[in-house]
Write an enzyme that holds these catalytic residues in place. Structure first.
Site, PDB file in Angstrom:
ATOM      1  N   THR A   3      -4.152   6.513  13.262  1.00 14.87           N
ATOM      2  CA  THR A   3      -4.457   6.741  11.853  1.00 14.87           C
ATOM      3  C   THR A   3      -5.926   7.136  11.768  1.00 14.87           C
ATOM      4  O   THR A   3      -6.748   6.585  12.514  1.00 14.87           O
ATOM      5  CB  THR A   3      -4.183   5.487  10.982  1.00 14.87           C
ATOM      6  OG1 THR A   3      -4.785   5.668   9.703  1.00 14.87           O
ATOM      7  CG2 THR A   3      -4.736   4.215  11.592  1.00 14.87           C
TER       8      THR A   3
ATOM      9  N   ASP B  54      -8.089   6.538   9.591  1.00 13.28           N
ATOM     10  CA  ASP B  54      -8.972   5.571   8.919  1.00 13.28           C
ATOM     11  C   ASP B  54      -9.611   4.541   9.853  1.00 13.28           C
ATOM     12  O   ASP B  54     -10.573   3.883   9.472  1.00 13.28           O
ATOM     13  CB  ASP B  54      -8.188   4.785   7.859  1.00 13.28           C
ATOM     14  CG  ASP B  54      -7.719   5.672   6.726  1.00 13.28           C
ATOM     15  OD1 ASP B  54      -8.180   6.822   6.643  1.00 13.28           O
ATOM     16  OD2 ASP B  54      -6.875   5.205   5.924  1.00 13.28           O
TER      17      ASP B  54
HETATM   18  P1  ATP Z   1      -1.841   5.328   7.393  1.00 14.51           P
HETATM   19  O1  ATP Z   1      -2.681   4.121   7.058  1.00 14.51           O
HETATM   20  O2  ATP Z   1      -2.521   6.286   8.288  1.00 14.51           O
HETATM   21  O3  ATP Z   1      -1.244   5.993   6.190  1.00 14.51           O
HETATM   22  P2  ATP Z   1       0.392   3.583   7.914  1.00 14.51           P
HETATM   23  O4  ATP Z   1       1.347   3.429   9.045  1.00 14.51           O
HETATM   24  O5  ATP Z   1      -0.392   2.347   7.522  1.00 14.51           O
HETATM   25  O6  ATP Z   1      -0.582   4.802   8.268  1.00 14.51           O
HETATM   26  P3  ATP Z   1       1.986   3.395   5.489  1.00 14.51           P
HETATM   27  O7  ATP Z   1       2.364   4.438   4.518  1.00 14.51           O
HETATM   28  O8  ATP Z   1       1.287   2.184   4.991  1.00 14.51           O
HETATM   29  O9  ATP Z   1       1.157   4.150   6.633  1.00 14.51           O
HETATM   30  O10 ATP Z   1       3.327   2.891   6.238  1.00 14.51           O
HETATM   31  C1  ATP Z   1       4.194   3.821   6.868  1.00 14.51           C
HETATM   32  C2  ATP Z   1       5.608   3.400   6.641  1.00 14.51           C
HETATM   33  O11 ATP Z   1       5.836   2.114   7.240  1.00 14.51           O
HETATM   34  C3  ATP Z   1       6.021   3.209   5.176  1.00 14.51           C
HETATM   35  O12 ATP Z   1       6.378   4.422   4.544  1.00 14.51           O
HETATM   36  C4  ATP Z   1       7.226   2.287   5.320  1.00 14.51           C
HETATM   37  O13 ATP Z   1       8.380   3.040   5.694  1.00 14.51           O
HETATM   38  C5  ATP Z   1       6.815   1.402   6.503  1.00 14.51           C
HETATM   39  N1  ATP Z   1       6.257   0.130   6.011  1.00 14.51           N
HETATM   40  C6  ATP Z   1       5.049  -0.054   5.430  1.00 14.51           C
HETATM   41  N2  ATP Z   1       4.872  -1.346   5.067  1.00 14.51           N
HETATM   42  C7  ATP Z   1       6.010  -1.991   5.425  1.00 14.51           C
HETATM   43  C8  ATP Z   1       6.469  -3.351   5.315  1.00 14.51           C
HETATM   44  N3  ATP Z   1       5.708  -4.329   4.769  1.00 14.51           N
HETATM   45  N4  ATP Z   1       7.698  -3.641   5.791  1.00 14.51           N
HETATM   46  C9  ATP Z   1       8.478  -2.672   6.353  1.00 14.51           C
HETATM   47  N5  ATP Z   1       8.108  -1.388   6.471  1.00 14.51           N
HETATM   48  C10 ATP Z   1       6.901  -1.043   6.020  1.00 14.51           C
END
Ligand code: ATP
Length: 320
Positions: A126, A128
């Site tokens: 990511t 960030d």
């Molecule tokens: P970035 O911070 O770069 O956007 P990230 O992986 O943190 O990356 P998110 O959009 O927060 O991005 O999460 C990606 C996906 O993970 C979400 O669209 C969802 O499908 C899944 N996800 C996020 N939080 C949860 C949770 N608490 N439980 C289950 N699945 C989750």
């Protein structure tokens, strides 16, 4: 025994995701495993968009930005019936383990699958750099370089017009992009969660610069903290500088990954496959700590909070 491994990319795309994907596929094939990709993250998983791949799939992707297997957000992935569907589909495809390349949210999704008995490993990618279980995430180095290239260009025009430029960068809850860019650019100011705005101090400094005929200033601001246009107005009223705002936005996500991100992807991707093959049944997150590859049980990793780089804030204050 693990025979079939699937890989997905999820959350915001980050340069180096393809390099990580490449390494995972090649390492798995090297050990004689069947390798699969899942398109569109967890959404593709619940839709069964799962395809077996061979080495040809990994050709010419090491230097490509974005993710060739695409990413998507699926907020409902936390709902029990959606998770059950995901496990049913993985079982139908006889997939033994899943590698998820993404950020914190992606790891929470993997953790939910792990709680249902499915083996998962997460690789932090990511821009960030906001993942607690690693010092650095794949994509951060490239995004930081992109920000620096943009600010270098901005400085040319900013000094020609004697302006103060306020530059908004990504990093919702983590100011690493803002702080590292401020240090790399010698910015006059940085505003982020770890380094909040002190208006009086900032305006005093800009007034002093104006009085000394300094011809431009760069202020770097993390997204979602304040209204950058309102701040620009105040800068004009309070300091005598003409102020302009630049929101770098999704430009920061794109581009070919730096050599640093490609190497990080190689180290973390190969460690993820090793873990799956040698630690059967244990779901983990891989990361870097003090330049060594580490891993944590997934539940522990998702509870870890990213720590700001030691001494960075003081260094920025000293040099400004
Ligand atoms: P970035 O911070 O770069 O956007 P990230 O992986 O943190 O990356 P998110 O959009 O927060 O991005 O999460 C990606 C996906 O993970 C979400 O669209 C969802 O499908 C899944 N996800 C996020 N939080 C949860 C949770 N608490 N439980 C289950 N699945 C989750």
């Amino acid at each position: 025994m693990i025979r079939k491994i699937a890989i997905l990319t999820s959350g915001g795309d980050a340069p180096g995701m393809n390099a990580a994907l490449r390494v995972c596929i090649r390492a798995g094939l090297y050990y004689g495993k069947e390798m699969y990709v899942i398109y569109d993250g967890f959404r593709g998983l619940v839709e069964g968009d799962i395809h077996q791949v061979n080495k040809d799939f990994t050709q010419d992707i090491i230097n490509r930005g974005g993710t060739i297997i695409r990413s998507a957000r699926l907020p409902e992935f936390k709902e029990p019936e959606v998770l059950k569907k995901a496990v049913d589909i993985l079982t139908d495809f006889e997939i033994d383990a899943l590698i998820g390349i993404g950020g914190d949210g992606t790891f929470r999704g993997l953790n939910d699958l792990a709680k249902m008995g499915f083996t998962c490993v997460g690789i932090p990618a990511t821009i960030d750099n906001d993942v607690g279980s690693t010092d650095e995430t794949i994509g951060f180095s490239t995004a930081l370089n992109t920000i620096c290239e943009c600010i270098d260009k901005l400085k040319d025009t900013s000094s020609s017009h004697q302006r103060c430029s306020l530059v908004e960068v990504m990093g919702r809850h983590c100011g690493d992009l803002a702080m590292y860019a401020a240090l790399a650019e010698g910015a006059e100011g940085v505003i982020c969660v770890e380094h909040p705005l002190h208006e009086d101090k900032l305006f005093k400094k800009l007034r002093k610069m104006k009085a000394q005929n300094k011809n431009h200033a760069i202020i770097i601001v993390s997204e979602n903290l304040l209204d950058i246009n309102e701040l620009a107005k105040k800068v004009e009223e309070e300091t005598g500088f003409t102020a302009r705002t630049e929101v770098l936005g999704r430009l920061q996500r794109g581009g070919s990954p730096t050599a640093h991100d490609r190497i990080l992807a190689a180290r973390l991707g190969s460690a993820a496959v090793d873990l799956l093959l040698n630690n059967e049944g244990n779901s983990k997150i891989v990361g870097m700590k003090n330049n060594a590859v580490v891993n944590y049980p997934i539940e522990e990793a998702v509870a870890m909070k990213h720590q700001p780089t030691h001494g960075l804030r003081d260094l920025i204050d000293m040099l400004q």
